[in-house]
Each structure stands twice: as structure tokens, then as C-alpha cells.
Design an enzyme around this catalytic site. Structure first.
Site, PDB file in Angstrom:
ATOM      1  CG  ASP A  88      -1.652   1.074   1.432  1.00 41.65           C
ATOM      2  OD1 ASP A  88      -1.615   2.085   0.603  1.00 41.65           O
ATOM      3  OD2 ASP A  88      -2.246   1.344   2.536  1.00 41.65           O
ATOM      4  CD  GLU A 147      -3.733   7.487   1.023  1.00 38.97           C
ATOM      5  OE1 GLU A 147      -4.857   7.099   0.856  1.00 38.97           O
ATOM      6  OE2 GLU A 147      -2.928   6.797   1.686  1.00 38.97           O
TER       7      GLU A 147
HETATM    8 CO    CO Z   1      -2.970   3.584   0.400  1.00 36.21          CO
END
Ligand code: CO
Length: 357
Positions: free
Chosen positions: A178, A209
Site C-alpha cells: 500500500d 496520502e
Molecule cells: Co494506500
């Protein structure tokens, strides 16, 4: 052209917590520079413009470069390092894990320590571990020793993990899937798309993010896309006891209809599903009870809004030291995005804009 699998390994092992994405960005730029026009915004995000046969519609593909990490907050007299988090961690998953600290004088290894179980009092055993209970142990005995190693407050930290294959040929274990898997898809699509599609594709590798979609918020108004697909390493939900599985590792790209921060353009989702079916690409559809991605920022931080959804590559144990993911899901996601772009043109995108549901 670098193979997708090699790309995943290199991206996974790259150092890049939120705010320190340089190493990841450099890799992506080196892979897509030959195929796109690469620039950067003032916050660090990479913008790679790839023109097809027309300049519009503008199709944005976004993946975030940062991984969850830590930052040294201060050094205790005994030489232990207190930290703040860069992104969200579940503290128990940090305990006893190896980490690398990027000091100004080079990388230093450490392990996440806590009071040993042998010394815990009854009430300490029964409560959940908090970040305050944890520290990084670099093997020092004093603050002076730590300073001599070049370590200082503000140094970023990530898991010290190598990416390794598991049994089965396409499954890997490693950190930062991720969203380095999304970055791999982004780079692969930009490399392999060719210019025979009637769109302008803008690949955006965003920063920060994991700390609140900050890079996406900064870059979206600059891009002004007509449509956007966010590519994410999403948490797999194929764990024991789950009766509603929508993110099975190896189950193919996961197309998102909803999460609490984003209601996808449903016509866009339908078109993606149609594309997957007609191309023989496996897929799964998600309605998420929790979570959020850059999509929620991009969707609303563009003048007039933008049709958006998320395509996820399932990752077991995301936001921990050892994620598990299937490279076939990565290549299927890249294939789906490629096929989808060839189905887009100004008329189709305008239709999605006018008829979101
Ligand atoms: Co992510």
C-alpha cells in the site's frame, strides 16, 4: 522495459514514508520518463503526461508513493528513541519489528522495543499496547551514543524488510504494498499504453496520502482531470471468519462503489465491470464500511467535481511490516486500466460526467 514483478520488488523495498518519497519518485521517473513528459508539483508529486491521438479528455491515474512510517521525536537518556507516526499504525503490530532509521549520516538499524513481558505487571499485560509504550532500540546505552550514530529528531523511519516470494509463484511478502503496487500499475500502464487511444493520460504519483490525502489535494486542481482512477493497495478481507469477502488476494482487481469518504461515479464503475467482463479479466466489487483514499480528495478538489473510482489490489496485513500480495492481481489491474483507457473518448467521458448514476 523493466518487468512488473521486478518493479514491485524495487518499489516495495524503496524508502518512502509520508513526506520523504524521493527514492520512490526517482524510480518511477526513471521508468516512465521515456514514455511521458514528467514534471513535479511544488509538494513533491510526480506528474507524467502521456498523449494519445487527442488532448482531451484528460484521464488521470493516481497512486500514492508514501508508505506508513515513523519519525524520531526525541532520544531518552538511556538511548531509546521515541517516535511519532507518519500515517496510521496499530501499535501492537509494531512490537519487536526491525526498522531502518534514515539519519543524515546514513541508514541505521533498530528494533521496536517495549518493557519485556517478564517484567510486566498484571494490569500492564491486560491492556492494549499504545505508541507511548514503544520505542526504537538501536542497541545504544545512552543518548550520547545515539547522537554519535548521527541519529536526530526528525529522522524518518520505515520497516526494515526485504521483499520475498512465498510458496506459489506469484505471491510476495513485503512492506509498503500500500501503495507501491498502485505505483507499479501506474508505471506499467504508462510504459505499455501506446498512443493509439483518443485521450490524454496523466499519471500522478502523489505524496502524503497516508497523513490525510495532502498530496492529492495539492495536485488535483492543477491537473483538472475529466475522469480519474485511483490505484490502491487495499486491505484484503479474506481472513478467517469474514462472511462478506470483497477483497480476496488473487481474486483480481477490486472496483470500489463506495467507501465512507467517496461515492464512486456508478456509471464509471459499470463501465469498468463491463470492460473486465469483455476482456476476461477477473474482478471483484467492493462496498467498504471504512477507509478512504486519494479518490475522496480528487473527486471534490477539481472544479465541478470529477467522475472517480478506486481500483484496488488486495494486500493482506497492509500497514504492517509484512504484507502479502499476488502479482497476478497487479498485472490484471494494469490490463484492466489499459483496456479501459482504450474504451474512453470525449463522448464516453462526457456521458459519464452528465450521467453519474
Ligand atoms: Co494506500
Amino acid at each position: 522495459m523493466i518487468e512488473l514483478e521486478q518493479m514491485v520488488i524495487e518499489l516495495s523495498e524503496a524508502f518512502g514514508p509520508s513526506g520523504f518519497e524521493g527514492e520512490v519518485r526517482q524510480k518511477i521517473a526513471s521508468w516512465v520518463g521515456e514514455y511521458t513528459n514528467v514534471t513535479y508539483d511544488h509538494f513533491g508529486s510526480l506528474i507524467a503526461v502521456h498523449s494519445g491521438t487527442t488532448m482531451s479528455p484528460k484521464v488521470m491515474l493516481a497512486a500514492h508513493m508514501d508508505e506508513v512510517g515513523l519519525m524520531v521525536r526525541g532520544i531518552l537518556p538511556g538511548g531509546e528513541l521515541r517516535v511519532v507516526t507518519l500515517g496510521s499504525w496499530w501499535p501492537p503490530s509494531l512490537l519487536a519489528q526491525p526498522v531502518v532509521i534514515r539519519s543524515r549520516e546514513g541508514d541505521r538499524l533498530g528494533v521496536i522495543g517495549a518493557k519485556p513481558p517478564h517484567y510486566l505487571r498484571e494490569e500492564e499485560r491486560n491492556r492494549q499496547l499504545k505508541l507511548d509504550d514503544l520505542y526504537i532500540d538501536v542497541g545504544a546505552r545512552s543518548a550520547a551514543e545515539v547522537q554519535a550514530m548521527g541519529i536526530a529528531p526528525g529522522d524518518p523511519v520505515v520497516p526494515a524488510v526485504q521483499t520475498r516470494p512465498l510458496s506459489g509463484q506469484s505471491v510476495y511478502m513485503g512492506k509498503a504494498f500500500d501503495d507501491r503496487l498502485g505505483c507499479a500499475v501506474l508505471a506499467n500502464v504508462l510504459q505499455t499504453l501506446g498512443s493509439h487511444h483518443p485521450n490524454q493520460v496523466v499519471g500522478v504519483a502523489t505524496v502524503q496520502e497516508e497523513v490525510g490525502l495532502r498530496g492529492a489535494k495539492a495536485v488535483s486542481p492543477v491537473i483538472q482531470p475529466d475522469i480519474c482512477i485511483v490505484l490502491e493497495g487495499v486491505p484484503a478481507d479474506d481472513f478467517p471468519g469474514n462472511s462478506i469477502v470483497q477483497g480476496r488476494m488473487g481474486g483480481g482487481p477490486q472496483i470500489r462503489r463506495f467507501d465512507p469518504t467517496m461515492i464512486a461515479n456508478q456509471a464509471l464503475v459499470d463501465l469498468l465491470i463491463d470492460t473486465a467482463q469483455q476482456s476476461g479479466i477477473p474482478y471483484q466489487v467492493a462496498v467498504r464500511e471504512s477507509g478512504g483514499t486519494d479518490a475522496s480528495a480528487i473527486q471534490v478538489h477539481t472544479h465541478g467535481g470529477v467522475p472517480t473510482t478506486v481500483i484496488g489490489i488486495p494486500v493482506r496485513y497492509a500497514h504492517s511490516h509484512q504484507g502479502i500480495a499476488d502479482i497476478r492481481d497487479v498485472s490484471h489491474t494494469a490490463a484492466l486500466v489499459r483496456e479501459f483507457i482504450f474504451r474512453l473518448d470525449l463522448k464516453t467521458v462526457n456521458h459519464l460526467k452528465q450521467n453519474p448514476w
